[in-house]
Design an enzyme around this catalytic site. Sequence first.
Site, PDB file in Angstrom:
ATOM      1  N   GLU A 348       0.840  -1.204   0.000  1.00  0.00           N
ATOM      2  CA  GLU A 348       0.000   0.000   0.000  1.00  0.00           C
ATOM      3  C   GLU A 348       0.875   1.254   0.000  1.00  0.00           C
ATOM      4  O   GLU A 348       1.755   1.408   0.853  1.00  0.00           O
ATOM      5  CB  GLU A 348      -0.911   0.011   1.224  1.00  0.00           C
ATOM      6  CG  GLU A 348      -1.774   1.264   1.328  1.00  0.00           C
ATOM      7  CD  GLU A 348      -2.135   1.603   2.756  1.00  0.00           C
ATOM      8  OE1 GLU A 348      -2.217   2.809   3.069  1.00  0.00           O
ATOM      9  OE2 GLU A 348      -2.327   0.676   3.567  1.00  0.00           O
ATOM     10  N   SER A 351      -3.775   5.752   0.601  1.00  0.00           N
ATOM     11  CA  SER A 351      -5.181   5.567   0.960  1.00  0.00           C
ATOM     12  C   SER A 351      -5.907   6.852   0.599  1.00  0.00           C
ATOM     13  O   SER A 351      -5.467   7.941   0.982  1.00  0.00           O
ATOM     14  CB  SER A 351      -5.340   5.280   2.456  1.00  0.00           C
ATOM     15  OG  SER A 351      -5.022   3.948   2.760  1.00  0.00           O
TER      16      SER A 351
END
Length: 419
Positions: A348, A351
């Site tokens: 990741e 976000s």
Amino acid sequence: MLDIKFIRNNIELVRQAISNKNEKADLDKLLEIDEQRRQLQFEFDYLKAHQNSVSALIAQKKKTGENIENELKAMTKTAEEIKALSAQLSIVNGELEKLLLTIPNIPQEDVPVGKDESANKIIKIWGEPKQFSFTPKDHLELAIQNKLLDLPRGAKISGSGFPLYTGEGARIERALINFMLEFHLQKHNYTELMAPVIVNRKTMTGTGQLPKLEEDMYRIEKDDLFLIPTAEVPVTNIFADEVLSYKDLPQKFVAYTPCFRREAGSYGKETKGLQRLHQFNKVELVHFTEPEKSAEALEQILSDAEDILQAFNLHYRVVALCTGDLSFASQKTYDLEVWAPGTGKYLEVSSVSTFGEFQARRANIRYKDKTGKVKHLHTLNGSGVATPRLLIAIWETYQQEDGTIKLPAVLDPFLGITI
């Protein structure tokens, strides 16, 4: 923060949201305190109205010379009752405020329902994983070979999770930050901010980090100040306690800051190299918009963050988080996960979230619409992007068979390299 009227009128929806987000808020206690507050407020308002009525009567009798002794005695008693009720109201309002801060935001209807990340949905895949004619090394092997990091000395200086970038590693990190800032300024029309990295409790509460996540934050106890976990915190709060005009919206800001997280709940998670840090660098995107335009803004921030990964020609996927993986304050979140071929998994790097009016209520950020009505605006943000895992993906994707790294050409101007 949710409006107490909304909670009162949507009890089961809120209860379900608490469950779906794996939260432990005491909704029944909140409703009990709310009922107490409403009863006290009713009594307070009644006595104030009575006080005003008697005051008018006293004024009238004074004009006609009538005796007002009984009215004055009654007024003294009423004033004492009002004072006592006011004190009770202050206490109950404080209790209600504390409980409201523990109620999470309501996920949007299209958010997948699930308890953890296993219920997340992949909604987009861009590019293809790079194929190698040799076994690719992971970023830590590459960093050691090319003298890009010195994690042991970083740990000696501060502790584990505080990386020390060295030589070309430091230059590449700086180049990445400058590249992303200029990219968002020139191609996406953001306004740049250089924000404080130490903020007060009110600011941390405004974006929803407090009270829930206090143990994950680095706190300066003497001054009750906090090192920011993300530029979202100071940037979102720049309009706290202000009323904007609809003509001022939307507002789009980009800010680079170092970020600090204790990662109190990360025990057992992958922490090798740059994968999970206590201090890291990030370029953040923050939007303020009218409610009817926030859905469009969410997709725009996502696209802006994707453009960074596409500029480096990195294979990635977009993941829609399920309810159990959403943050406390988020209504809906997309994660951008970039492929790291040496590490052999997706990491990741961003976000992207919409919060509706949740943060705006906590921070008291409002705007006046075209009709002159004052409302809470909507806030959104996204990483555009964080550098550590982006570095991992770049180093591992652009490694050569001999272990050297041929960096993407788009970084050349930011590294002082001319072709």
